[in-house]
Every structure is written in C-alpha cells, then in structure tokens.
Design an enzyme around this catalytic site. Structure first.
Site, PDB file in Angstrom:
ATOM      1  N   ARG A  37      39.194 -45.658   1.350  1.00  0.00           N
ATOM      2  CA  ARG A  37      40.623 -45.814   1.667  1.00  0.00           C
ATOM      3  C   ARG A  37      41.487 -45.725   0.409  1.00  0.00           C
ATOM      4  NH1 ARG A  37      40.306 -50.267   6.528  1.00  0.00           N
ATOM      5  NH2 ARG A  37      40.136 -48.695   8.161  1.00  0.00           N
ATOM      6  N   LYS A 199      35.501 -50.032  25.356  1.00  0.00           N
ATOM      7  CA  LYS A 199      36.665 -50.723  25.936  1.00  0.00           C
ATOM      8  C   LYS A 199      37.532 -49.768  26.741  1.00  0.00           C
ATOM      9  CE  LYS A 199      37.192 -52.989  21.766  1.00  0.00           C
ATOM     10  NZ  LYS A 199      37.085 -52.083  20.851  1.00  0.00           N
ATOM     11  N   GLY A 352      38.032 -45.296  13.637  1.00  0.00           N
ATOM     12  CA  GLY A 352      37.147 -46.352  14.120  1.00  0.00           C
ATOM     13  C   GLY A 352      35.704 -45.891  14.255  1.00  0.00           C
ATOM     14  N   GLY A 375      43.060 -47.640  16.120  1.00  0.00           N
ATOM     15  CA  GLY A 375      44.065 -48.069  17.088  1.00  0.00           C
ATOM     16  C   GLY A 375      45.283 -47.161  17.084  1.00  0.00           C
TER      17      GLY A 375
END
Ligand code: AMP
Length: 395
Positions: A37, A199, A352, A375
């Site tokens: 990152r 999910k 993710g 997200g």
C-alpha cells in the site's frame, strides 16, 4: 462526472494534504509485513514533491476507535516511506494541533511529513466539522489517493474538502475510476461479471445493478447456496444467509427481464467437513447430500463459466468462487484466475479476497487492474456514489 486530478493542480510552494491508505499489516513487533500500500501511493507523492509541493500525508491504521493506541502509531510507516522515497519523511506527534501546525509551517518545497493516525480522534470517522476544519487548517490543497476508504464519509475523505480551495484525485483513485467506471459505463463487450464470496447480503445491490449492465453474470461461491435454497433445493450444511433469502427469491423471480444473463453453478464440490482433511466429491447442485456442504464450483460449472469468459472483452470479478483459503477447495478459484490471466481482454479484479487470491497465485500483474478497495469497489459496482469521490472538485 469527471473529477479534478492531481495533474490539474498548481502545486509549487503549496501545502498539499494527501489522504493515503497506509493501513498496512503489522506483526506483533510492529514491523510492516507487506508494504504494497505504501508502494502504491508513491507515484502520487513523488509527483507532488517533484512539482515543489509540500506533502502532508495522512492515513488511518487499524481501528483505534478514537483513542491513542501505541501499537497503531504510524512511525514504522514513516520510516519505510523515507527509505522508499530516498528522503526523510518527518513523523508528526498528532494529526492536528499547534505543534503539528508549526511543523507544517516549517516544511520546505519538495519535503513530506506524515501525520499521526487519523483515527486516534473520534472526529475522523464521525466526519466532525471541527475536526475537519483543523485538518484543513494545515493545507492549501487536498488530494485523495485512498480508494479503500472512499466509500466512507469521514473527516479526511469528505469533511476536509469543504474547507480547502481545491480537491483532486491522486493517480491511484484516477486509475480506479477509469477502469471501474469504464466497465460500467462504456465497456468493450461482451461484458462478463463473476460474483462469488460468502456475504450475499453485501452483494444483492451489486447483482441488481450488474444485471442491467452485463452480458453475463456468473454466480459462484458461498452465495450460490442461498440462491439454491431460494429455489427450494436441499443445500445440506452449505452456507446460508437466512435473512437474504427473500431478496434472493425476488432476484430469481425478476430474471425474465434479463433473459440468459444470470448464470449459476450447476454442479459443486461438496465436503463432509470444513477443513483440509475433509472428504470431497462433485455433485449436481440438485443432489447436495444433507450432511455435506458446497465449498467450490464443480468442473461442469467451470466449463460453462469459461465458455462465457472466453468470449468476453471485459471481465469484472468480485468474490472467490470457492473457499480458496483451503487448497482442496481452491481449484475453481485458481482456474478462473488462470483463465482471466490468459485472456486478451480488460480484466478487473475487485479488492479484498479476490485480490488476495490473485496475488496468492502470482497472477496480479497479468490482470488489467486489481482494485485497492474491497468495500469501495463493491459499492462502485452497486452504482452507489462514493462520498470520498463525490466530494472532489469537478475537472
Ligand atoms: P466475501 O467477503 O463475501 O467476498 O467472501 C469471501 C469469502 O468467501 C472467502 O473467505 C471464501 O473462503 C468464502 N467462500 C467462497 N465460497 C464459499 C463457500 N462455498 N462456502 C463458504 N465460504 C465460501
């Protein structure tokens, strides 16, 4: 709407608040275990410094919930960033306040400082106006390059933009908007989306939005079983999201509006327990044994999906099609990743777990774009406006 980007700013001599994503994994000794990152933010930081800007870097790290947590200080990041940039990046003792203001006032052109963890203050996640003003007081200009938090309306992603003269996207966000935006608005067709993961509740909106946009929507992974249950099938001990059953039924009922687009697994790998020692076999989805659970797509499903994927000119993939963390259940996810890597098409990987899978197989650099936000990319695919993007100035 096109947003202003960092190359459209006059940076020389300006104090530039740069919201980056330095939320890196640390080991128990506080050492950074993966600096990708930090690496990813270098092009934007270097550009601003090269133009003679004064870089005020800000990030969150972990979830300190509005309190100082020693283990979540950003000092190790400042050290690593200094090494990568080849120049010292000073570490501020806080992200607001008079001492920090003094340090910022003393910055010279082409020099960077890193503010302390934004989430040590509860005003950050509350998008508090006073806290936003204090952050803004440090800077003349604002640049956001943290796509991973762009779906959150926080002080450092939204609040601050009201109190600076101009706000722009950094190179990372510019790239995310280009690839994700083009995929939804003007893709090379056929456009195929692969959705998986556990999910289903977080993906109902994505399914509804994508059904209107894609030529094929391939459904794998844990969410398959809620759909199978919605069809009245036996799913044994497979993952079921009871609370999403009604929404799944509704999607299935409305499929005649988009004929042929929605395609689900027809066979699956079932296991008699959820670990590497499990017995497994392949069964049609209509014959899942009561005591077993579905853990991966089957070979027939792979062939069906591969047929669609090979025709595609754009592929968007979000969510592993099986429990890829366990080798025995990873075949489907691995083969999909390999197929995408071999494709002559635009391939876009959601962040993710999907990004983790592609990295695990060493295939990330074979993809057109691997999103830095799990997200955030999901909300983008859902067609939602990301507050951190909406807040930026128009181009
Ligand atoms: P999500 O965060 O919703 O994208 O879910 C990602 C997770 O879904 C990964 O950790 C996978 O192991 C998990 N997953 C994929 N397929 C299945 C499945 N058939 N049963 C249970 N979990 C699954």
């Amino acid at each position: 709407m096109a947003k202003r980007t960092v190359t459209q700013l006059q940076l020389k001599g300006k104090r530039v608040f740069i919201r980056v994503d330095f939320n890196v994994p640390l080991d128990e000794h506080g050492r950074i275990t993966d600096d990708s990152r930090i690496q990813a933010s270098l092009p934007t930081i270097r550009y601003i410094l090269d133009q003679g800007g004064r870089a005020i870097l800000a990030s969150h790290l972990g979830r300190p919930k509005g309190k100082i947590k020693e283990s979540l200080r950003l000092r190790p990041v400042a050290k690593r960033l200094s090494e990568l940039l080849g120049q010292e990046v000073k570490m501020a003792p806080d992200c607001i306040g008079s001492e920090v203001e003094k340090m910022v006032a003393a910055l010279r052109d082409g020099v960077a400082i890193l503010l302390e963890n934004l989430r040590f203050h509860e005003g950050e996640t509350k998008n508090d106006q006073g806290f936003s003003k204090q952050l803004a007081a440090l800077a003349d200009l604002y640049v956001n390059d943290a796509f991973g938090t762009a779906h959150r309306a926080h002080a450092s992603t939204v609040g601050i933009t009201r109190f600076v003269s101009q706000s722009a996207a950094g190179f990372l966000i510019e790239r995310e908007l280009k690839y994700l935006g083009e995929a939804l608005e003007s893709p090379a067709r056929p456009l195929v989306a692969i959705l998986g993961g556990a999910k289903i509740s977080t993906k109902i909106g994505v399914i509804e939005n994508l059904l209107k946009k894609v030529d094929a929507l391939l459904i794998g992974g844990g969410m398959t079983y809620t759909f199978l249950k919605a069809k009245g099938l036996e799913i044994g001990k497979s993952l079921l999201e009871e609370e999403t059953l009604e929404a799944a039924k509704e999607i299935l009922q409305n499929l005649e509006k988009t004929p042929g687009v929605f395609q689900m697994a027809t066979d699956c790998l079932v296991a008699d327990k959820f670990d590497a020692t499990a017995n497994t076999r392949v069964v049609p989805v209509t014959e899942i044994p009561r005591e077993w659970q579905g853990v991966d797509i089957g070979p027939q499903t792979y062939e069906k999906f591969a047929g669609e994927i090979k025709k595609a000119k754009t592929v968007v993939w979000n969510g592993p099609v099986g429990v890829f963390e366990i080798d025995k259940f990873a075949e489907g996810t691995k083969k999909i990743a390999q197929l995408l890597a071999s494709l002559d098409a635009t391939t876009i990987i959601g962040g993710g777990d999907t990004a983790a899978a592609v990295n695990q197989y060493g295939l990330a650099d074979k993809m057109t774009h691997v999103s830095t936000g799990g997200g955030a990319s999901l909300e983008f695919l859902e067609g939602k406006e990301l507050p951190g993007i909406a807040a930026l100035s128009e181009a």
